[in-house]
Motif scaffolding. Sequence first.
Motif, short mmCIF file in Angstrom:
data_model
loop_
_atom_site.label_atom_id
_atom_site.label_comp_id
_atom_site.label_asym_id
_atom_site.label_seq_id
_atom_site.Cartn_x
_atom_site.Cartn_y
_atom_site.Cartn_z
N PHE A 409 47.49 25.10 -0.68
CA PHE A 409 47.20 23.73 -0.29
C PHE A 409 47.10 22.81 -1.51
CE2 PHE A 409 45.35 26.71 2.62
CZ PHE A 409 45.46 26.17 3.89
N TYR A 410 47.40 21.57 -1.29
CA TYR A 410 46.98 20.48 -2.15
C TYR A 410 46.02 19.64 -1.30
CZ TYR A 410 50.59 21.42 -5.66
OH TYR A 410 51.37 22.00 -6.63
N PRO A 411 44.74 19.97 -1.27
CA PRO A 411 43.82 19.24 -0.40
C PRO A 411 43.90 17.73 -0.66
CG PRO A 411 42.74 21.14 -1.37
CD PRO A 411 44.05 20.99 -2.07
N GLN A 412 44.01 16.97 0.41
CA GLN A 412 44.26 15.54 0.27
C GLN A 412 43.14 14.74 0.91
OE1 GLN A 412 46.92 14.51 -1.47
NE2 GLN A 412 46.16 12.41 -1.37
N PRO A 413 42.38 13.96 0.12
CA PRO A 413 41.32 13.14 0.70
C PRO A 413 41.85 11.81 1.19
CG PRO A 413 41.27 12.95 -1.69
CD PRO A 413 42.38 13.91 -1.36
N ASN A 414 41.27 11.32 2.29
CA ASN A 414 41.58 9.98 2.78
C ASN A 414 40.42 9.50 3.63
OD1 ASN A 414 43.76 7.87 2.88
ND2 ASN A 414 43.47 8.15 5.09
N THR A 418 38.79 15.25 3.85
CA THR A 418 39.81 15.96 3.08
C THR A 418 40.61 16.84 4.02
OG1 THR A 418 38.56 15.89 1.02
CG2 THR A 418 40.23 17.60 1.22
N TYR A 419 41.91 16.68 3.95
CA TYR A 419 42.83 17.36 4.88
C TYR A 419 43.47 18.56 4.18
CZ TYR A 419 42.36 13.16 7.73
OH TYR A 419 41.85 12.14 8.49
N PHE A 420 43.53 19.68 4.91
CA PHE A 420 44.11 20.92 4.40
C PHE A 420 45.27 21.30 5.32
CE2 PHE A 420 39.77 20.75 3.03
CZ PHE A 420 39.73 21.34 1.78
N ALA A 421 46.47 21.09 4.83
CA ALA A 421 47.68 21.52 5.54
C ALA A 421 48.48 22.38 4.57
CB ALA A 421 48.50 20.32 5.98
#
Length: 507
Positions: A409-414, A418-421
């Motif tokens: 993953f590249y955990p992505q905050p918004n 934080t989104y984990f795909a």
Amino acid sequence: MKALQCLSLASLLMLAACGGGGDSSAPATSTPGNGGSTGNGGNNGGNNGGATVLAPSSTLANRCEKPRAGNSTDKPGTLRNEQDWVRSWIDESYLWYNEVPNTYLAQNYSTAPAYFDVLKTYATTASGKQKDQFHFTYTTAEWEASQSGVEFGYGFLMAYDSLSPPRKAVVAMIEPGSPAALAGLQRGDVLQRVDGVDFVNAGDTASVDTLNAGIFPDQKVSHTLVFSRNGTPISATMTAGDISTTAVQNTKVITTPTGKVGYLTFNTHNYVSERQLIEAMQSFQTAGVSDLVLDVRYNGGGLLDVASELAYMIAGPQQTTGKTFEQTVYNDKTKPDAPVPFHARSIGFAAPNPVQKNIALPYLGLKKVTVLTTAGTCSASEAIINGLRGVDVEVNLIGGTTCGKPYGFYPQPNCGTTYFAINFKGVNAKGFGDYADGIAPTCAASDDYQHALGDPAEGMLALALQYRNNKSCSLPTGKAQLLSQSVESSATAMRLLRPQYREISVR
């Protein structure tokens, strides 16, 4: 740890990312579509190769329905802005973006995380497992704190054997100095009651709510948990708090007739683990160990760079110089990047009491290593095994088949979430990374909750020490009988009660 309020009684203890609401379930059958969204400003479905181009996620980021007070990143926006960002980001970076169904419309979901929950592939593997079992969200604050080794809770790790009554949950590990440790709890204690509710047989909604509140507290409120230890009830009244987790425990040198064996329990690949691993390896180097037992039975993963550092410290430069630890494979929209090498120098993660950046790492120079594993051994921990095998280090597994997560993953905050795909698959120097159904053990063994981790008499460690001597998966009759008595009452495939962010590979 995220509470399990969204789960049914039959699956009380199933770890799942509940997302933002109950409207995120996928239909029984979903077929990837070939159509597109209905417009740049409103991403209403899967792109999946259609003619419509979604707005770049970079133009939609941080436009929040409820900007966080004092956060300079968040800008005023709407729920739809957040959902459109999610859809575009998935289309850009998700490994299987072209398998995401186009049947889910943003307006049908009450939150951005709920919409995110359904934007994944629903294909299955050859064995029938879901191809993507690892799609989830956490609050950004919780994720960032975990990387510095801080988690909210009592300071114990529990394992369970059943999703429905009668249930059993066992204390697997205790954090030193935690509320659980101060309450006198021990590995092997079996949970019986939570705030007066029968844990084993609870079936009604109110009882389940009480269990969830007591096991997964999200406030500093006192709860009473009653355990059984060898038939004796043990009552522990505890107040959860911020726990500084110990990534490396039980570092010791075991003297055997055939040489000194290093042993350590490695629990998570986070920022603070870098110093702890370096110090453990320095102690083994000084002691002159000739073999290593790496206990990652409860290690769900974390930072891939930490896994690379540890693999280098095990194998040393002779085996790893110029070699790839892991090559990351992305979707066809993402430019390939350089492979992850075996890191011979420290990264210098921004942890409390950090390691200085770019110092030479100690190493043991081993050509074989024994690893203790269970179904709770995941992701970055599996990458250590696969990466070492890729440079012909003999890796013997004692315990259970690993969880099967060759993905990262590249955990992505918004906007505070934080989104984990899944963004990539990892392969080793030989191009191998096909272990979605787990890595099988060399010798199968049950987790022995009746002995402390690191005790040479503990079932998995005892078998590991035996195997290094004679390559036999069978203990001597007398010792095997004693061990079977202590292991017999524990299930052979207990699952761990822990947050999903503890079971990932992160770049």
